[in-house]
Design a protein around this motif. Structure first.
Motif, PDB file in Angstrom:
ATOM      1  N   ALA A  57       6.239 -25.688  15.534  1.00  0.00           N
ATOM      2  CA  ALA A  57       5.603 -24.788  14.520  1.00  0.00           C
ATOM      3  C   ALA A  57       6.515 -23.669  14.744  1.00  0.00           C
ATOM      4  O   ALA A  57       6.897 -23.068  13.608  1.00  0.00           O
ATOM      5  N   GLU A  58       6.801 -23.449  16.178  1.00  0.00           N
ATOM      6  CA  GLU A  58       7.860 -22.242  16.116  1.00  0.00           C
ATOM      7  C   GLU A  58       9.156 -22.499  15.482  1.00  0.00           C
ATOM      8  O   GLU A  58       9.570 -21.468  14.871  1.00  0.00           O
ATOM      9  N   VAL A  59       9.630 -23.912  15.548  1.00  0.00           N
ATOM     10  CA  VAL A  59      10.871 -24.103  14.945  1.00  0.00           C
ATOM     11  C   VAL A  59      10.859 -23.675  13.460  1.00  0.00           C
ATOM     12  O   VAL A  59      11.506 -23.103  12.841  1.00  0.00           O
ATOM     13  N   GLU A  60       9.600 -24.152  12.846  1.00  0.00           N
ATOM     14  CA  GLU A  60       9.618 -23.892  11.334  1.00  0.00           C
ATOM     15  C   GLU A  60       9.211 -22.776  11.141  1.00  0.00           C
ATOM     16  O   GLU A  60       9.868 -22.006   9.915  1.00  0.00           O
ATOM     17  N   ARG A  61       8.612 -21.855  11.916  1.00  0.00           N
ATOM     18  CA  ARG A  61       8.499 -20.467  11.589  1.00  0.00           C
ATOM     19  C   ARG A  61       9.792 -19.670  11.456  1.00  0.00           C
ATOM     20  O   ARG A  61      10.085 -18.775  10.625  1.00  0.00           O
ATOM     21  N   VAL A  62      10.593 -20.100  12.664  1.00  0.00           N
ATOM     22  CA  VAL A  62      12.132 -19.369  12.528  1.00  0.00           C
ATOM     23  C   VAL A  62      12.890 -19.892  11.417  1.00  0.00           C
ATOM     24  O   VAL A  62      13.420 -19.171  10.808  1.00  0.00           O
ATOM     25  N   ARG A  63      12.922 -21.153  11.179  1.00  0.00           N
ATOM     26  CA  ARG A  63      13.675 -21.631   9.902  1.00  0.00           C
ATOM     27  C   ARG A  63      13.137 -20.800   8.588  1.00  0.00           C
ATOM     28  O   ARG A  63      14.025 -20.300   7.748  1.00  0.00           O
ATOM     29  N   THR A  98       4.994 -25.568  32.124  1.00  0.00           N
ATOM     30  CA  THR A  98       3.732 -24.711  31.557  1.00  0.00           C
ATOM     31  C   THR A  98       2.842 -25.795  31.109  1.00  0.00           C
ATOM     32  O   THR A  98       3.335 -26.992  30.479  1.00  0.00           O
ATOM     33  N   GLU A  99       1.705 -25.574  31.005  1.00  0.00           N
ATOM     34  CA  GLU A  99       0.638 -26.589  30.573  1.00  0.00           C
ATOM     35  C   GLU A  99       0.304 -26.062  29.114  1.00  0.00           C
ATOM     36  O   GLU A  99      -0.312 -26.871  28.194  1.00  0.00           O
ATOM     37  N   GLU A 100       0.778 -24.936  28.889  1.00  0.00           N
ATOM     38  CA  GLU A 100       0.662 -24.319  27.375  1.00  0.00           C
ATOM     39  C   GLU A 100       1.375 -24.805  26.140  1.00  0.00           C
ATOM     40  O   GLU A 100       1.166 -24.557  24.972  1.00  0.00           O
ATOM     41  N   LEU A 101       2.564 -25.388  26.581  1.00  0.00           N
ATOM     42  CA  LEU A 101       3.459 -25.517  25.676  1.00  0.00           C
ATOM     43  C   LEU A 101       3.573 -27.137  25.503  1.00  0.00           C
ATOM     44  O   LEU A 101       3.530 -28.156  26.281  1.00  0.00           O
ATOM     45  N   ASN A 102       3.397 -27.577  24.161  1.00  0.00           N
ATOM     46  CA  ASN A 102       3.536 -29.016  23.665  1.00  0.00           C
ATOM     47  C   ASN A 102       4.518 -29.048  22.571  1.00  0.00           C
ATOM     48  O   ASN A 102       4.972 -28.101  21.938  1.00  0.00           O
ATOM     49  N   LEU A 103       4.730 -30.346  22.126  1.00  0.00           N
ATOM     50  CA  LEU A 103       5.612 -30.579  21.049  1.00  0.00           C
ATOM     51  C   LEU A 103       5.109 -29.958  19.765  1.00  0.00           C
ATOM     52  O   LEU A 103       5.829 -29.184  19.050  1.00  0.00           O
ATOM     53  N   ASP A 104       3.799 -29.859  19.379  1.00  0.00           N
ATOM     54  CA  ASP A 104       3.281 -29.213  18.094  1.00  0.00           C
ATOM     55  C   ASP A 104       3.498 -27.723  18.057  1.00  0.00           C
ATOM     56  O   ASP A 104       4.057 -27.112  17.147  1.00  0.00           O
ATOM     57  N   THR A 105       3.405 -27.139  19.224  1.00  0.00           N
ATOM     58  CA  THR A 105       3.610 -25.725  19.440  1.00  0.00           C
ATOM     59  C   THR A 105       5.112 -25.261  19.120  1.00  0.00           C
ATOM     60  O   THR A 105       5.429 -24.387  18.390  1.00  0.00           O
ATOM     61  N   VAL A 106       5.993 -26.266  19.831  1.00  0.00           N
ATOM     62  CA  VAL A 106       7.422 -26.094  19.478  1.00  0.00           C
ATOM     63  C   VAL A 106       7.820 -26.289  18.168  1.00  0.00           C
ATOM     64  O   VAL A 106       8.642 -25.536  17.671  1.00  0.00           O
TER      65      VAL A 106
END
Length: 76
Positions: free
Chosen positions: A61-67, A51-59
């Motif tokens: 941010a999601e990891v931090e949200r889940v944590r 996908t072109e919509e996913l980058n390291l910053d997005t990943v």
């Protein structure tokens, strides 16, 4: 210079030839076929997730949200 030769051969003919191979060559052939199947499946899997919509910053941010969500649940 290489010359390509194409012949029509049935699956049963190939199977008959394979049955004539020594055990070590059968093992080698099996490993090559498995590798080809794995490579094909892996390529298909990777293209599914491409996908072109996913980058390291997005990943991240999601990891931090889940944590944070897990941490908040543990505090209760």
């Amino acid at each position: 210079m290489k010359t390509a030769l194409q012949i029509d051969i049935t699956f049963d003919q190939i199977l008959s030839i394979v049955k004539q191979l020594p055990k070590q060559q059968k093992i080698r052939l099996t490993k090559e076929l498995e590798k080809e199947v794995i490579d094909s499946k892996l390529s298909r899997l990777l293209s599914t997730f491409k996908t072109e919509e996913l980058n390291l910053d997005t990943v991240n941010a999601e990891v931090e949200r889940v944590r944070q969500e897990i941490y908040d649940k543990q505090k209760r």
